[in-house]
Design a protein around this motif. Structure first.
Motif, short mmCIF file in Angstrom:
data_model
loop_
_atom_site.label_atom_id
_atom_site.label_comp_id
_atom_site.label_asym_id
_atom_site.label_seq_id
_atom_site.Cartn_x
_atom_site.Cartn_y
_atom_site.Cartn_z
N GLY A 4 0.79 -1.22 0.00
CA GLY A 4 0.00 0.00 0.00
C GLY A 4 0.83 1.27 0.00
N PRO A 5 1.78 1.42 0.92
CA PRO A 5 2.59 2.65 0.92
C PRO A 5 3.40 2.84 -0.37
CG PRO A 5 2.82 1.48 3.00
CD PRO A 5 2.07 0.56 2.06
N TYR B 1 2.58 1.76 -3.46
CA TYR B 1 1.68 2.23 -4.51
C TYR B 1 1.23 3.67 -4.26
CZ TYR B 1 1.36 -2.30 -6.78
OH TYR B 1 1.66 -3.45 -7.46
N HIS B 2 1.00 4.01 -3.01
CA HIS B 2 0.60 5.38 -2.67
C HIS B 2 1.68 6.37 -3.08
CE1 HIS B 2 0.19 8.84 0.11
NE2 HIS B 2 -1.08 8.67 -0.12
N ARG B 3 2.92 6.06 -2.72
CA ARG B 3 4.03 6.96 -3.05
C ARG B 3 4.20 7.07 -4.57
NH1 ARG B 3 9.95 7.68 -0.37
NH2 ARG B 3 8.60 8.37 1.31
N LEU C 173 0.86 8.98 -6.19
CA LEU C 173 0.76 10.40 -5.86
C LEU C 173 2.08 11.14 -5.96
CD1 LEU C 173 -1.73 10.23 -2.86
CD2 LEU C 173 -2.21 10.64 -5.28
N THR D 290 4.68 11.20 -4.01
CA THR D 290 4.95 11.90 -2.76
C THR D 290 6.41 11.80 -2.33
OG1 THR D 290 4.32 9.96 -1.46
CG2 THR D 290 2.59 11.60 -1.92
#
Length: 195
Positions: free
Chosen positions: A162-163, A165-167, A170, A172
């Motif tokens: 999850g982290p 894919y999030h990074r 987005l 980030t």
């Protein structure tokens, strides 16, 4: 749009279309890929492609699934859970670092937001086999006493990926092997049995 029916297809034409799709993705990227270009490269009719796939997202998904052979995927079990998970997350980081793969993955992800059927196919045919392989490795870790018996394995897999894919999605922060290793270290610490 439904999954293509393999019984309706000529295998040589199907192979030519999938090969043309991958070649064009490498040359032009997802945004500039067209059904017309795929048809011309494959020597197939546009109507054939639309009849078998229905759209660009579906054909790219088939080409990707065919190229990576996700069915029956398993992870190596070296006996060192953290090392095995680092290999997987580092490989994912490397894929996202490749501009062509990342562009295609990002474009497919965008299409899944508006096409529920494509989203289900991406989940079930491309992502699920990979995530299930990680889940199976965690299950082996449970049997070896490296992972808590009461751990929700689906949640643990999401904790790992999850982290990342999030990074990536987005933008980030940078996706590096160091970041992947840090995720593994945190996740493995949270999964260990209490002593």
């Amino acid at each position: 749009m439904s999954a293509p029916n393999p019984a309706r297809r000529n295998e040589r034409t199907r192979r030519a279309i999938l090969d043309a799709t991958l070649a064009l993705l490498a040359e032009t990227g997802y945004a500039d890929l067209t059904i017309g270009a795929i048809a011309a490269r494959a020597g197939a009719g546009r109507q054939t492609i639309y009849r078998w796939w229905g759209g660009k997202g579906a054909i790219v998904l088939d080409a990707l699934v065919d190229a990576v052979e996700v069915t029956g995927m398993t992870l190596a079990d070296s006996g060192d859970l953290a090392a095995d998970l680092r290999l997987v997350l580092r490989a994912t980081v490397a894929e996202f670092a490749d501009p062509r793969i990342s562009e295609t993955t990002r474009a497919i992800t965008i299409e899944t937001l508006i096409d529920a059927d494509l989203a289900g196919q991406v989940r079930d045919r491309l992502l699920r086999p990979q995530l299930d392989a990680v889940k199976d490795r965690l299950r082996a870790g449970q049997r070896a006493g490296q992972v808590r018996d009461d751990l929700n394995l689906d949640l643990a897999v999401e904790l790992l990926f999850g982290p990342l894919y999030h990074r990536w999605l987005l933008r980030t922060g940078p996706l590096t092997e160091r970041y992947a290793d840090g995720l593994v270290d945190l996740a493995v610490a949270a999964m260990r049995p209490a002593h």
